[in-house]
Design an enzyme around this catalytic site. Structure first.
Site, PDB file in Angstrom:
ATOM      1  N   SER A 233       0.969  -1.251   0.117  1.00 11.53           N
ATOM      2  CA  SER A 233      -0.006   0.154  -0.221  1.00 11.53           C
ATOM      3  C   SER A 233       0.799   1.228   0.045  1.00 11.53           C
ATOM      4  O   SER A 233       1.952   1.200   0.695  1.00 11.53           O
ATOM      5  CB  SER A 233      -0.996   0.037   1.203  1.00 11.53           C
ATOM      6  N   ASP A 234       0.520   2.276  -0.724  1.00 10.82           N
ATOM      7  CA  ASP A 234       1.052   3.574  -0.384  1.00 10.82           C
ATOM      8  C   ASP A 234       1.016   3.823   1.243  1.00 10.82           C
ATOM      9  O   ASP A 234      -0.072   3.297   1.922  1.00 10.82           O
ATOM     10  CB  ASP A 234       0.479   4.746  -1.010  1.00 10.82           C
ATOM     11  N   TRP A 235       1.664   4.626   1.816  1.00 11.94           N
ATOM     12  CA  TRP A 235       1.691   4.793   3.351  1.00 11.94           C
ATOM     13  C   TRP A 235       0.452   5.311   3.802  1.00 11.94           C
ATOM     14  O   TRP A 235      -0.064   6.416   3.652  1.00 11.94           O
ATOM     15  CB  TRP A 235       3.067   5.570   3.641  1.00 11.94           C
TER      16      TRP A 235
END
Ligand code: GLC
Length: 674
Positions: A233-235
């Site tokens: 995932s993106d952060w």
């Protein structure tokens, strides 16, 4: 199979992955789904497996995720403007070496989102507005990184084309636009470069958050393209997802940063115990991470040692080369450039960007690299004068006393300009800089404007300016590269990878607030496939500077176009050849661009679409043959009716040009599906 077979480097990759999967307990598998901290996964002590470590890129190993000072390469758009797959590969190798030398197994790059709006705060990080050029650069970067047994992590999947409302908006677009414009770089990353990791974006696509979007993560990425790595995932991007099981079923492998929310161990365990997802679905997601751990040598009995600090001088030289090759000579009236050192005695180097550094921690957001040093334009010019023109050229501070003025203006990585999290508010330079340009011109008409920025700029002020050089954010060696180009040691060969519109409202994304920035919940890609030059062509709008534009200190002639056949059938490859000659007085490189035009189609198509480029370096008077291969997919559009790529029989035109608006040769042929 012995307990430690997953460590046996002599065993087949898939056998090692299967062995490890078999040995992991359910709780250990669940542990591996979320990070331990911001930059590493949880270890599995029982099996002696340490954390898998990542770091931000993509302009180099970022300061905040490595707590170190590393080589700061030019921003992505400079590599985009180089149009050089060879340079992209070399850059990838260097990034891989730097990543491993920093003690990490994966770098979070390349960043490849299409430049849909010139106001996107992260335009500087990305390559281009064109899907063909995007994959032509991303594929070699990924191959270069992974040649060092470091995982590349292509981002942000998908349609993350603005920073406004990035955590909550949904990009609403047609399947055709998705397939023809926004997905080709990800498809090529998998099918041509075997990318080992993909980062799922913050936004949703057609209402489904990227981190739980099974169509994107399972149907397209894994089933259709054959992706064998893992999806991260993106952060904190999973915050907006609907549930733990939605992410597992959707195909998300790893939630970052650490500790996890949806993928917190107890949440996963609870959902599993309630049969909300199966171990098969869990294993599908997780096997990609285990496979990349094996590929990077992380699980070998003697894990690949962290490389000795990569020979930075080699990388500093590469940073300088990319900066120089990415510079675009936009205007050069009366050949004011290169500087005539036989005539010039006094040089003024002025402007707010002349002595400014751009490579600082978190400067521009997560891509902020802090290098051991940075050469500003003023330093580069002073050095060049001391080296080559001592006693003949002096620097003066006033425009009116100089023979030539070098005026450095542009933007910076402050939020609201060229930075993550916020988009730009305007296409213009700051008013004060425009005043400075006008004042300098009034005092000295021989004013060269050098732009230090990360994307399109409007230029109502450009009329009387004799020369304009786009230098982007040129990295730690930027000042030296700029001096090389201004003094003619390097002949500029960059070509714009994005269109520069005259006015913001000429841009296809800026037809209404519905198309940008949207209402926070949705942003509508109503322009469909007509983005960038495709839009300007179809609406007959004259851009300020066209996609593919870039001048040289020499000139090139195009001649003798020939096709291997007048008809392309089925899966044949049609060869296109032409002769390029350097008809000027200095050596230089030309980026020959190949566009395809479909003269008869059942759906609206752009007037031309980029399908090839070739960069040739020629001495004065030297000529070379360039050759391109055209195949079915180059002719096809994505048919929503057929749910597949489709090239319809009929007449096509091959166009060869020095820019999308400077077509030099054409040739027609027919496609026949019989
Ligand atoms: C950021 C960025 C992404 C980056 C990640 C880790 O928000 O969107 O590009 O790699 O978080 O810093």
């Amino acid at each position: 199979m012995s307990k430690q077979d997953f460590r046996d480097a002599s065993l087949d990759l898939e056998a090692r992955v299967a062995a490890l999967l078999q040995q992991l307990t359910l709780d250990e598998k669940l542990d591996l789904c979320a990070g331990k901290s911001a930059w590493k996964t949880k270890p599995i002590p029982r099996l002696g497996i340490e954390s898998f470590r990542v770091t931000d890129g993509p302009r180099g190993v970022a300061w905040h995720s490595s707590m170190g000072r590393h080589v700061a390469f030019p921003s992505g758009i400079a590599l985009g403007a180089s149009w050089s797959s060879e340079l992209a590969y070399d850059y990838g190798v260097a990034l891989g070496e730097q990543t491993r030398a920093s003690g990490r197994h994966m770098v979070l790059g390349p960043a490849v989102n299409i430049c849909r709006t010139p106001l996107n705060g992260r335009t500087f990080e990305y390559f281009t507005e064109d899907p063909w050029l995007n994959q032509a650069l991303a594929v070699p970067v990924i191959k270069g990184i992974q040649s060092q047994r470091v995982a590349a992590c292509i981002k942000h999947y998908a349609a993350n084309n603005q920073e406004s409302h990035r955590m909550k908006t949904s990009a609403e677009l047609s399947e055709r636009a998705l397939r023809e414009i926004y997905l080709p770089v990800f498809e090529a990353a998998v099918t041509q470069a075997d990318v080992w990791s993909v980062m799922a974006a913050y936004n949703a696509v057609n209402g489904v958050p990227a981190c739980e979007n099974s169509d994107l993560l399972n149907d397209k990425l894994r089933s259709e393209w054959g992706f064998r790595g893992f999806v991260v995932s993106d952060w904190s991007a999973v915050r907006r997802t609907s549930s733990t099981e939605a992410c597992v079923k959707g195909g998300l492998s790893l939630e970052m940063p650490g500790k996890g929310t949806r993928y917190k161990q107890k949440n996963l365990r609870q959902a599993y115990d309630q049969d909300k997802f199966s171990e098969r679905e869990l294993d599908r997601n997780l096997s990609g991470l285990l496979r990349v751990m094996v590929l990077t040598g992380h699980l070998d009995v003697a894990p690949i040692p962290l490389a000795p600090a990569a020979p930075s001088s080699k990388h500093w030289a590469l940073a300088r080369r990319i900066a120089a090759e990415g510079m675009v000579l936009l205007k050069n009236h009366a050949a004011l450039l290169p500087l005539d050192t036989t005539r010039i005695r006094k040089l003024a180097v002025i402007g707010p960007k002349a002595a400014k550094r751009n490579c600082l921690p978190l400067w521009g957001g997560s891509s902020g690299v802090w290098p051991p040093y940075e050469i500003t334009p003023l330093q580069g010019i002073k050095e060049k004068i001391a080296d080559q023109f001592a006693g003949r050229i002096e620097l003066v501070s006033q425009a009116e006393e100089a023979d030539v003025v070098l005026l450095f203006v542009g933007l910076s990585h402050r939020p609201g300009l060229d930075s993550e999290v916020m988009d730009r508010k305007s296409l213009d330079l700051p008013a004060k800089q425009i005043q400075l340009i006008e004042a300098s011109l009034a005092q000295n008409p021989n004013t060269v404007v050098v732009l230090i920025n990360g994307g399109p700029i409007s230029m109502e002020w450009a009329g009387p300016v004799p020369a304009i050089l786009e230098a982007w954010y040129p990295g730690m060696e930027g000042g030296r590269a700029i001096a090389d180009v201004l003094f003619g040691d390097i002949n500029p060969s960059g070509k714009l990878p994005v269109s520069f519109p005259r006015r913001l409202q000429d841009s296809p994304a800026h037809q209404s607030s519905r198309t940008f920035p949207g209402d926070g919940a949705q942003v509508h890609y109503d322009e469909d496939v007509f983005i960038g030059y495709r839009h300007f062509d179809s609406r007959e709008i004259e851009p300020l500077f066209a996609f593919g534009h870039g001048l040289s200190y020499t000139q090139f002639s195009y001649s003798d176009i020939s096709l291997s056949s007048k008809v392309l059938r089925g899966d044949d490859v049609l060869l296109v050849k032409a002769r390029i000659c350097n008809v000027g007085s200095v050596a230089g490189a030309e980026v020959v661009q190949l566009y395809i035009s479909d003269l008869e189609c059942s759906v609206p198509r752009p007037l031309k679409e980029l399908k090839g480029s070739s960069k040739v370096f020629l001495q004065p008077g030297q000529a070379a043959k360039v050759q391109f291969g055209i195949a079915y997919r180059d002719l096809a559009f994505y048919s929503e009716k057929n749910r597949d790529w489709l090239a319809e029989a009929g007449r096509f035109v091959v166009l060869l040009g020095s820019s999308s608006r400077d077509i030099r040769l054409e040739a027609e042929f027919d496609y026949s599906n019989k």
